[in-house]
Design a protein around this motif. Structure first.
Motif, PDB file in Angstrom:
ATOM      1  N   MET A   1     -21.127  -2.636   9.549  1.00  0.00           N
ATOM      2  CA  MET A   1     -19.828  -2.208   8.365  1.00  0.00           C
ATOM      3  C   MET A   1     -19.205  -2.203   9.467  1.00  0.00           C
ATOM      4  N   ILE A   2     -17.778  -2.372   8.802  1.00  0.00           N
ATOM      5  CA  ILE A   2     -16.451  -2.007   8.986  1.00  0.00           C
ATOM      6  C   ILE A   2     -16.096  -1.176   7.881  1.00  0.00           C
ATOM      7  N   ARG A   3     -15.353   0.286   8.304  1.00  0.00           N
ATOM      8  CA  ARG A   3     -15.669   0.940   8.199  1.00  0.00           C
ATOM      9  C   ARG A   3     -13.939   1.337   7.452  1.00  0.00           C
ATOM     10  N   PRO A   4     -13.430   1.440   6.610  1.00  0.00           N
ATOM     11  CA  PRO A   4     -11.535   0.937   5.995  1.00  0.00           C
ATOM     12  C   PRO A   4     -11.813   2.460   6.132  1.00  0.00           C
ATOM     13  N   VAL A   5     -10.298   3.039   6.596  1.00  0.00           N
ATOM     14  CA  VAL A   5      -9.455   4.383   6.752  1.00  0.00           C
ATOM     15  C   VAL A   5      -8.863   4.328   5.151  1.00  0.00           C
ATOM     16  N   THR A   6      -8.638   5.305   5.120  1.00  0.00           N
ATOM     17  CA  THR A   6      -9.004   5.357   3.013  1.00  0.00           C
ATOM     18  C   THR A   6      -7.971   6.133   2.599  1.00  0.00           C
ATOM     19  N   ALA A   7      -7.168   6.370   0.678  1.00  0.00           N
ATOM     20  CA  ALA A   7      -6.056   7.151   1.205  1.00  0.00           C
ATOM     21  C   ALA A   7      -6.559   7.381  -0.085  1.00  0.00           C
ATOM     22  N   GLY A   8      -6.536   8.525  -0.828  1.00  0.00           N
ATOM     23  CA  GLY A   8      -6.393   8.987  -2.580  1.00  0.00           C
ATOM     24  C   GLY A   8      -4.984   9.009  -3.480  1.00  0.00           C
ATOM     25  N   VAL A   9      -4.484   7.713  -3.867  1.00  0.00           N
ATOM     26  CA  VAL A   9      -3.109   7.359  -4.419  1.00  0.00           C
ATOM     27  C   VAL A   9      -3.433   8.370  -6.517  1.00  0.00           C
ATOM     28  N   ASP A  10      -2.210   8.691  -6.542  1.00  0.00           N
ATOM     29  CA  ASP A  10      -1.507   8.859  -7.884  1.00  0.00           C
ATOM     30  C   ASP A  10      -0.675   9.478  -8.357  1.00  0.00           C
ATOM     31  N   GLY A  11       0.771   8.228  -7.354  1.00  0.00           N
ATOM     32  CA  GLY A  11       2.068   8.644  -7.562  1.00  0.00           C
ATOM     33  C   GLY A  11       3.178   9.349  -7.103  1.00  0.00           C
ATOM     34  N   SER A  12       1.995  10.736  -6.014  1.00  0.00           N
ATOM     35  CA  SER A  12       2.852  11.794  -5.714  1.00  0.00           C
ATOM     36  C   SER A  12       3.083  11.504  -4.774  1.00  0.00           C
TER      37      SER A  12
ATOM     38  N   ARG B   1      -7.053   2.049  14.418  1.00  0.00           N
ATOM     39  CA  ARG B   1      -7.571   2.041  15.452  1.00  0.00           C
ATOM     40  C   ARG B   1      -7.993   0.518  14.793  1.00  0.00           C
ATOM     41  N   HIS B   2      -6.774  -0.281  14.202  1.00  0.00           N
ATOM     42  CA  HIS B   2      -7.332  -1.424  14.392  1.00  0.00           C
ATOM     43  C   HIS B   2      -8.379  -2.057  12.724  1.00  0.00           C
ATOM     44  N   LEU B   3      -8.506  -0.631  12.463  1.00  0.00           N
ATOM     45  CA  LEU B   3      -9.458  -1.190  10.544  1.00  0.00           C
ATOM     46  C   LEU B   3      -8.605  -1.135  10.032  1.00  0.00           C
ATOM     47  N   PRO B   4      -9.560  -2.063   8.648  1.00  0.00           N
ATOM     48  CA  PRO B   4      -8.689  -2.119   7.084  1.00  0.00           C
ATOM     49  C   PRO B   4      -7.643  -0.729   6.313  1.00  0.00           C
ATOM     50  N   LEU B   5      -8.088  -0.671   5.769  1.00  0.00           N
ATOM     51  CA  LEU B   5      -6.668   0.813   5.074  1.00  0.00           C
ATOM     52  C   LEU B   5      -7.119  -0.005   3.545  1.00  0.00           C
ATOM     53  N   HIS B   6      -7.882   0.926   2.022  1.00  0.00           N
ATOM     54  CA  HIS B   6      -8.242   1.160   1.431  1.00  0.00           C
ATOM     55  C   HIS B   6      -7.676   2.042   0.302  1.00  0.00           C
TER      56      HIS B   6
ATOM     57  N   ARG C   1       5.409  -2.431   5.103  1.00  0.00           N
ATOM     58  CA  ARG C   1       5.776  -1.233   6.322  1.00  0.00           C
ATOM     59  C   ARG C   1       4.858  -2.206   6.776  1.00  0.00           C
ATOM     60  N   HIS C   2       3.836  -2.103   7.170  1.00  0.00           N
ATOM     61  CA  HIS C   2       2.793  -3.017   7.340  1.00  0.00           C
ATOM     62  C   HIS C   2       2.377  -4.690   6.955  1.00  0.00           C
ATOM     63  N   PRO C   3       2.730  -5.380   6.972  1.00  0.00           N
ATOM     64  CA  PRO C   3       2.259  -6.746   6.687  1.00  0.00           C
ATOM     65  C   PRO C   3       1.000  -7.399   7.145  1.00  0.00           C
ATOM     66  N   GLY C   4       0.596  -7.090   8.621  1.00  0.00           N
ATOM     67  CA  GLY C   4      -0.103  -7.732   8.973  1.00  0.00           C
ATOM     68  C   GLY C   4      -1.541  -7.283   9.186  1.00  0.00           C
ATOM     69  N   LEU C   5      -1.882  -5.855   8.282  1.00  0.00           N
ATOM     70  CA  LEU C   5      -2.992  -5.100   8.141  1.00  0.00           C
ATOM     71  C   LEU C   5      -3.578  -5.411   6.491  1.00  0.00           C
ATOM     72  N   HIS C   6      -4.520  -5.012   7.054  1.00  0.00           N
ATOM     73  CA  HIS C   6      -5.729  -5.773   5.880  1.00  0.00           C
ATOM     74  C   HIS C   6      -6.064  -4.607   4.916  1.00  0.00           C
ATOM     75  N   LEU C   7      -5.741  -4.996   3.662  1.00  0.00           N
ATOM     76  CA  LEU C   7      -5.403  -4.174   2.984  1.00  0.00           C
ATOM     77  C   LEU C   7      -6.348  -4.354   1.508  1.00  0.00           C
ATOM     78  N   THR C   8      -7.673  -3.473   0.968  1.00  0.00           N
ATOM     79  CA  THR C   8      -7.464  -3.725  -0.932  1.00  0.00           C
ATOM     80  C   THR C   8      -7.517  -2.398  -1.127  1.00  0.00           C
ATOM     81  N   HIS C   9      -8.036  -2.250  -2.772  1.00  0.00           N
ATOM     82  CA  HIS C   9      -7.495  -1.608  -3.459  1.00  0.00           C
ATOM     83  C   HIS C   9      -8.278  -1.732  -4.809  1.00  0.00           C
ATOM     84  N   GLU C  10      -8.292  -0.335  -5.058  1.00  0.00           N
ATOM     85  CA  GLU C  10      -9.566  -0.213  -6.593  1.00  0.00           C
ATOM     86  C   GLU C  10      -8.832   0.514  -7.512  1.00  0.00           C
TER      87      GLU C  10
END
Length: 296
Positions: free
Chosen positions: A1-12, A29-34, A73-82
């Protein structure tokens, strides 16, 4: 399983700085971003339908803007969100359980370098078993202005604090990998308390033996790092052994650094939200992003 780098978002601004840092790290790190946005809607009894809808649209816009920011900024980056309905602490702890590392924004202490930890950040750092990185909006803006050659920013050194009495494999491995992906030098800092640091008067023979103690600790550190140097031969390592208070030595070493890495002992319910005195101090006063790596 490839673990993503995850960022918390709140608009600030702080969370947007965390998103930028997380996107850069995922690309290194050649990882997806969540991206995770936790939202707990508790409308007051008198709230109108129009107010409810306006708040819901605002919540959706927060995540859309963050996604658009990363995509541009990173058009080729695999990005997911929830978008998660619930308390931010609960949602981010759940996300941290399956991520490579979790990135959070933190407010700076006015015009001084440092972090102002909220209850969510503090609770996550104390409880999660995954690395957590705190990023200040002010520092991220400074980093963006540094520039560099061929479009690459100068990342600065990676600094890690190491306790020779309780070396942590997870901490050391994270530090070497962070330096490798940045093509940066790794500065390994070990500070120890000499009797003079406690205010004791030293006999002449004991005062003269302190350099011997430093040399012995330097030897132990060199032997400890030997297998890690062999595993990551491309990483240039500088070892720093000095008497003094660990937090103060680490903060001095972070001048111009791109990342400071510290460890955290395993969480114990009997201790409450305990991060340790050194980690607690650098989290409040460091002038660069800080990664907290839990041990086992």
């Amino acid at each position: 399983m490839i673990r993503p780098v995850t960022a918390g978002v709140d608009g600030s601004p702080e969370s947007l700085a965390a998103v930028d840092w997380a996107a850069d790290e995922a690309q290194r790190r050649h990882l997806p971003l969540h991206l995770v946005h936790a939202w707990q809607w508790k409308p007051p009894p008198s709230a109108s339908t129009s107010v409810n809808e306006a708040d819901r649209r605002w919540v959706g816009r927060v995540l859309r803007e963050a996604v658009g920011r990363v995509s541009s900024r990173h058009p080729g980056l695999h990005l997911t969100h929830e978008q998660v309905a619930g308390e931010p602490l609960t949602a981010l702890l759940a996300a941290a359980g399956w991520t490579e590392l979790l990135v959070l924004g933190s407010r700076g202490l006015g015009s001084f370098a440092g972090f102002l930890l909220g209850s969510v950040s503090q609770g996550i750092i104390a409880r999660t078993h995954r690395p957590v990185v705190l990023v200040r909006a002010e520092r991220q803006s400074q980093d963006d202005s540094l520039g560099g050659t061929e479009g690459q920013s100068r990342p600065g050194n990676v600094v890690v604090g190491l306790d020779l009495g309780h070396p942590c494999d997870e901490l050391i491995a994270f530090a070497f990998e962070a330096a490798r992906v940045r093509k940066a030098e790794l500065h390994v800092v070990h500070a120890y308390r000499s009797p003079a640091a406690y205010g004791f008067a030293l006999p002449q023979d004991r005062a003269q033996s302190d350099p011997e103690r430093m040399r012995e600790k330097a030897r132990v550190l060199m032997e400890l790092l030997h297998p890690w140097r062999a595993k990551w031969p491309e990483v240039t390592v500088t070892e720093i052994v000095a008497p003094g208070i660990a937090a103060e030595r680490l903060l001095r070493a972070t001048s111009g650094a791109g990342l400071l890495i510290v460890g955290r002992r395993p969480y114990s319910a009997s201790l409450g939200l305990h991060t340790g005195p050194v980690t607690h101090a650098v989290l409040h006063h460091a002038g660069c992003p800080v990664a907290v790596v839990p041990g086992r």
